[in-house]
Scaffold this motif. Structure first.
Motif, short mmCIF file in Angstrom:
data_model
loop_
_atom_site.label_atom_id
_atom_site.label_comp_id
_atom_site.label_asym_id
_atom_site.label_seq_id
_atom_site.Cartn_x
_atom_site.Cartn_y
_atom_site.Cartn_z
N PHE A 62 2.19 2.44 -9.34
CA PHE A 62 1.51 1.97 -8.10
C PHE A 62 0.52 3.51 -8.02
O PHE A 62 0.89 4.65 -8.09
CB PHE A 62 1.65 1.66 -6.98
N TYR B 214 -2.24 4.71 -5.41
CA TYR B 214 -2.54 4.81 -4.32
C TYR B 214 -3.71 5.98 -2.98
O TYR B 214 -4.11 6.32 -4.47
CB TYR B 214 -1.75 4.98 -3.11
N GLN C 235 -5.78 7.82 -0.41
CA GLN C 235 -5.80 7.96 1.66
C GLN C 235 -7.22 8.94 1.52
O GLN C 235 -7.25 10.36 1.08
CB GLN C 235 -4.27 9.20 1.05
N MET D 261 -3.82 4.55 3.95
CA MET D 261 -2.67 4.51 2.22
C MET D 261 -3.30 3.27 1.85
O MET D 261 -3.08 2.09 2.41
CB MET D 261 -1.65 4.92 2.35
N LEU E 179 -4.16 1.01 -1.20
CA LEU E 179 -3.26 0.68 -2.61
C LEU E 179 -4.60 0.64 -3.70
O LEU E 179 -4.96 -0.41 -3.09
CB LEU E 179 -2.21 -0.09 -2.12
N ARG F 255 -1.83 -1.71 -8.83
CA ARG F 255 0.13 -1.52 -9.58
C ARG F 255 0.25 -2.28 -11.31
O ARG F 255 -0.66 -3.54 -11.31
CB ARG F 255 0.42 -1.82 -8.26
N PHE G 24 4.13 7.33 8.66
CA PHE G 24 3.44 6.17 8.41
C PHE G 24 4.53 5.02 8.80
O PHE G 24 5.70 4.99 7.39
CB PHE G 24 2.72 6.33 7.32
N ALA H 166 6.39 -8.44 -6.17
CA ALA H 166 6.02 -6.82 -6.88
C ALA H 166 4.58 -6.06 -6.74
O ALA H 166 4.13 -5.67 -6.10
CB ALA H 166 5.81 -7.05 -8.39
N GLY I 77 2.43 -4.54 -3.10
CA GLY I 77 2.41 -2.75 -3.33
C GLY I 77 2.54 -2.77 -1.50
O GLY I 77 2.59 -3.76 -0.92
N TYR I 78 3.17 -2.06 -0.49
CA TYR I 78 3.48 -1.68 0.46
C TYR I 78 2.29 -1.96 1.48
O TYR I 78 0.51 -2.14 0.59
CB TYR I 78 3.74 -0.26 1.32
N PHE J 121 0.88 0.17 4.77
CA PHE J 121 0.86 0.76 5.53
C PHE J 121 -0.60 1.08 7.05
O PHE J 121 -0.89 0.07 6.61
CB PHE J 121 0.37 2.29 4.69
N GLY J 122 0.66 1.33 8.08
CA GLY J 122 -0.01 1.42 8.68
C GLY J 122 -0.68 3.25 8.92
O GLY J 122 -0.87 3.21 7.65
#
Lengths: 119, 113
Positions: free
Chosen positions: A35, A37, A39, A45, A47, A50, B90, B99, B101-102, B104-105
């Motif tokens: 991935f 990411y 910021q 954060m 994405l 991927r 986080f 698959a 992605g996360y 996030f907060g």
């Protein structure tokens, strides 16, 4: 243990130009996910893109694309037509596939590349 | 869809105080986790959960407790705050067997003085 390395702590690019951020990783696994990411200063954060390791085709999301070289364990991010809003920290991250990970879905992170976009 | 909601955004604690960082997601994700982000060290996993009633330790669990009574909520408790816990925290969630992605907060900047 897996590791992720981003060798460029800082980079800069002129608006509308193209920039490539480098990421290498170390693993003995054959199935995993990678991935990128973003910021921004807001701390959120986000994405960006991927890649699943079993897919040979490089992932693309609008102006963002990757160059995934599995044998070389390299996963670089190319940003085309850079915009001022692209200025941020960019993190490369690795995750083992669920088949191998059990319950652990831990992301393994690089230390980030700070990208500045010059007008 | 709110995604992952994390509160508070900022907090200052005195050494020895306790507090709870709240995390809620409305995406019905089974997997939730807490990371801390420190300069020069990247993000490190504190605790994670694969579903209601199931939690486990990550890389840096000492000084933190978690519980998962519902799918939606995954609070992180600091038992007795120490200056070493000054960090950005986080919460992140993920649907399992995917698959993806996360998500996030927005993060909590915690300062312990």
């Amino acid at each position: 243990a897996q590791t992720v390395t981003q060798s460029q702590p800082e980079m800069s690019v002129q608006e509308a130009e193209t920039v490539t951020l480098s990421c290498t990783y170390d693993t003995s696994e054959s199935d995993y996910y990678l991935f990128w990411y973003k910021q921004p200063p807001s701390r959120q954060m986000i994405l960006v893109i991927r890649q699943e390791a079993y897919k040979q085709q490089n992932a693309t999301e609008n102006r963002f694309s990757v160059n995934f070289q599995k044998a070389a364990k390299s996963f670089s991010l190319k940003i085309s037509d850079s915009q001022l809003g692209d200025a941020a920290m960019y993190f490369c991250a690795y995750r083992t596939s669920p088949l191998n990970a059990g319950n652990n879905r831990k992301l393994i992170w690089g230390l980030g590349t700070s990208l500045a976009v010059n007008p | 869809n709110a995604g992952v909601t994390q509160t508070p955004k900022f907090q200052v604690l005195k050494t020895g105080q306790s507090m709870t960082l709240q995390c809620a997601q409305d995406m019905n994700h089974e997997y939730m986790s807490w990371y801390r982000q420190d300069p020069g060290m990247g993000l490190r996993l504190i605790h994670y959960s694969v579903g209601a009633g199931i939690t486990d330790q990550g890389e840096v669990p000492n000084g933190y407790n978690v519980s998962r009574s519902t799918t939606e909520d995954f609070p992180l408790r600091l038992l007795s705050a120490a200056p070493s816990q000054t960090s950005v925290y986080f919460c992140a969630s993920l649907p399992t067997r995917t698959a993806a992605g996360y998500t996030f907060g927005s993060g909590t900047r915690l300062t312990v003085v």
